[in-house]
Scaffold this active site. Structure first.
Site, PDB file in Angstrom:
ATOM      1  N   HIS A 285       7.055   3.932   8.380  1.00  5.05           N
ATOM      2  CA  HIS A 285       6.716   3.062   7.248  1.00  5.05           C
ATOM      3  C   HIS A 285       5.315   2.489   7.383  1.00  5.05           C
ATOM      4  O   HIS A 285       4.546   2.473   6.427  1.00  5.05           O
ATOM      5  CB  HIS A 285       7.742   1.927   7.155  1.00  5.05           C
ATOM      6  CG  HIS A 285       7.464   0.953   6.049  1.00  5.05           C
ATOM      7  ND1 HIS A 285       7.480   1.307   4.718  1.00  5.05           N
ATOM      8  CD2 HIS A 285       7.144  -0.371   6.071  1.00  5.05           C
ATOM      9  CE1 HIS A 285       7.196   0.254   3.965  1.00  5.05           C
ATOM     10  NE2 HIS A 285       6.979  -0.781   4.763  1.00  5.05           N
TER      11      HIS A 285
ATOM     12  N   ASP B  36       3.512  -1.090   1.163  1.00  8.09           N
ATOM     13  CA  ASP B  36       4.608  -2.066   1.143  1.00  8.09           C
ATOM     14  C   ASP B  36       4.408  -3.015  -0.049  1.00  8.09           C
ATOM     15  O   ASP B  36       4.098  -2.569  -1.150  1.00  8.09           O
ATOM     16  CB  ASP B  36       4.658  -2.788   2.498  1.00  8.09           C
ATOM     17  CG  ASP B  36       5.943  -3.571   2.742  1.00  8.09           C
ATOM     18  OD1 ASP B  36       6.911  -2.972   3.239  1.00  8.09           O
ATOM     19  OD2 ASP B  36       5.970  -4.772   2.430  1.00  8.09           O
TER      20      ASP B  36
ATOM     21  N   ASP C  42       9.502   7.697   6.205  1.00 10.45           N
ATOM     22  CA  ASP C  42       9.763   6.361   5.667  1.00 10.45           C
ATOM     23  C   ASP C  42      10.821   6.426   4.567  1.00 10.45           C
ATOM     24  O   ASP C  42      10.490   6.506   3.381  1.00 10.45           O
ATOM     25  CB  ASP C  42       8.478   5.741   5.124  1.00 10.45           C
ATOM     26  CG  ASP C  42       8.703   4.318   4.614  1.00 10.45           C
ATOM     27  OD1 ASP C  42       9.615   3.644   5.149  1.00 10.45           O
ATOM     28  OD2 ASP C  42       7.984   3.892   3.704  1.00 10.45           O
TER      29      ASP C  42
END
Length: 320
Positions: free
Chosen positions: A299, A124, A269
């Site tokens: 994710h 991320d 994701d």
């Protein structure tokens, strides 16, 4: 600088699966007073270093099942909390948080601990932040494992490459994934912002109430969530955004990075799908590597397949 908040220690007592001693370091960034960053430091001090970076809306709790796998393989693990997250300090004014300051704060941890021969593990926002630190301190990094992350560039060349479109087109237009815009607008408008509202929607397996509560623990009141909310507002959506300029500069540095760069993305994701192949093509050190796809994970692949991710990282360290 605005008031700096610290979540009381009792909010981190008895969290499910999280029994690690806290460590702290003061870090600095231009235009604001130094703040205290929390990090985990586990494993042998003379072992190779793995730097595990989280994104939004998580904190080092995300790596609680990855960390023991690495320590068992003789690896020293450093897992910090971004400023505004976890046990780190939380400036109460949203504008105290900028992309450049997040990079400077994380760079302060890397240089303050004098980390060397580092394997960066980034997921991320851990990618844009950590890879930008690598661009500034390339000699400290030995290898990278990129896991469900991106670089914010908004480059027109990304057209057709990503499941979630974020790219410029023509001279003055932009193409954006509708879900991304909806997400950004919701997080800026909702009166109460809780990580648990998003964690369960981005994992392949249901999370227990205790796990969800642990992600919410750093934010006992809305006034603690300035950094949580502002990180989403910092998402670069156009080529003109300062964050996109930082991302393009970091990508140019990565194109010259010839040390091992391995992508480890999940198959579930859409938010980052496509970036693995972009990195594989653009980063010199990624070419010819054995890249990994983890099946059945969302994710937050650390939640769905944390031990598997740990084994991937350990194997990359052992074989490159």
């Amino acid at each position: 600088m605005s008031e700096v908040l610290r979540t009381p220690d009792e909010h981190f007592a008895d969290l499910a699966g999280y029994r690690f001693a806290p460590h702290y370091i003061d870090v600095a960034a231009d235009g604001v007073d130094p703040v205290r960053m929390h990090y985990l430091d586990e494993g042998p001090r003379d072992g190779p270093v793995a730097l595990l970076l989280h994104g939004q809306p998580t904190w080092s709790y995300l790596y609680r099942t990855v960390l023991p796998v690495l320590v068992e393989r003789g690896i020293r693990v450093i897992a910090p909390d971004n400023i505004g997250f976890g046990r780190s300090d939380k400036p109460s004014e949203p504008t105290d948080y900028t992309f450049a300051r997040h990079i400077a704060w994380m760079r302060g941890l890397v240089t303050g601990l004098d980390l060397r021969d580092v394997t960066l593990v980034a997921q991320d926002w851990g990618g844009p932040i950590g890879l930008s630190v690598l661009a500034a301190e390339p000699d400290r990094f030995a290898r990278v494992v990129a896991a469900n992350t991106i670089l914010h560039t908004a480059a027109p060349a990304l057209a057709g490459r990503l499941t979630w479109a974020v790219h410029g087109t023509g001279e003055s237009r932009v193409v954006l994934e509708e879900g991304l815009v909806d997400y950004l607008l919701y997080t800026q408008r909702t009166p109460v912002l809780r990580p648990s509202d998003f964690l369960g929607a981005a994992t392949a397996t249901p999370l227990s109430p205790a796990t969800l509560a642990a992600y919410d623990a750093p934010f006992p009141e809305p006034r603690y969530t300035a950094g949580l909310r502002q990180m989403i507002a910092l998402l670069p959506l156009t080529r003109n955004d300062v964050g996109a300029r930082i991302g393009r500069r970091t990508m140019r540095a990565l194109e010259e990075f010839d040390r091992p760069f391995v992508t480890c993305y999940s198959d579930g994701d859409p938010a980052t799908r496509g970036w693995d192949t972009v990195f594989q093509e653009r980063v010199r050190g990624a070419q010819g590597r054995d890249h990994v796809t983890i099946e059945g994970a969302g994710h937050f692949l650390q939640e769905d397949a944390g031990e598997q991710l740990g084994r991937v990282v350990a194997d990359v360290i052992a074989t490159t």
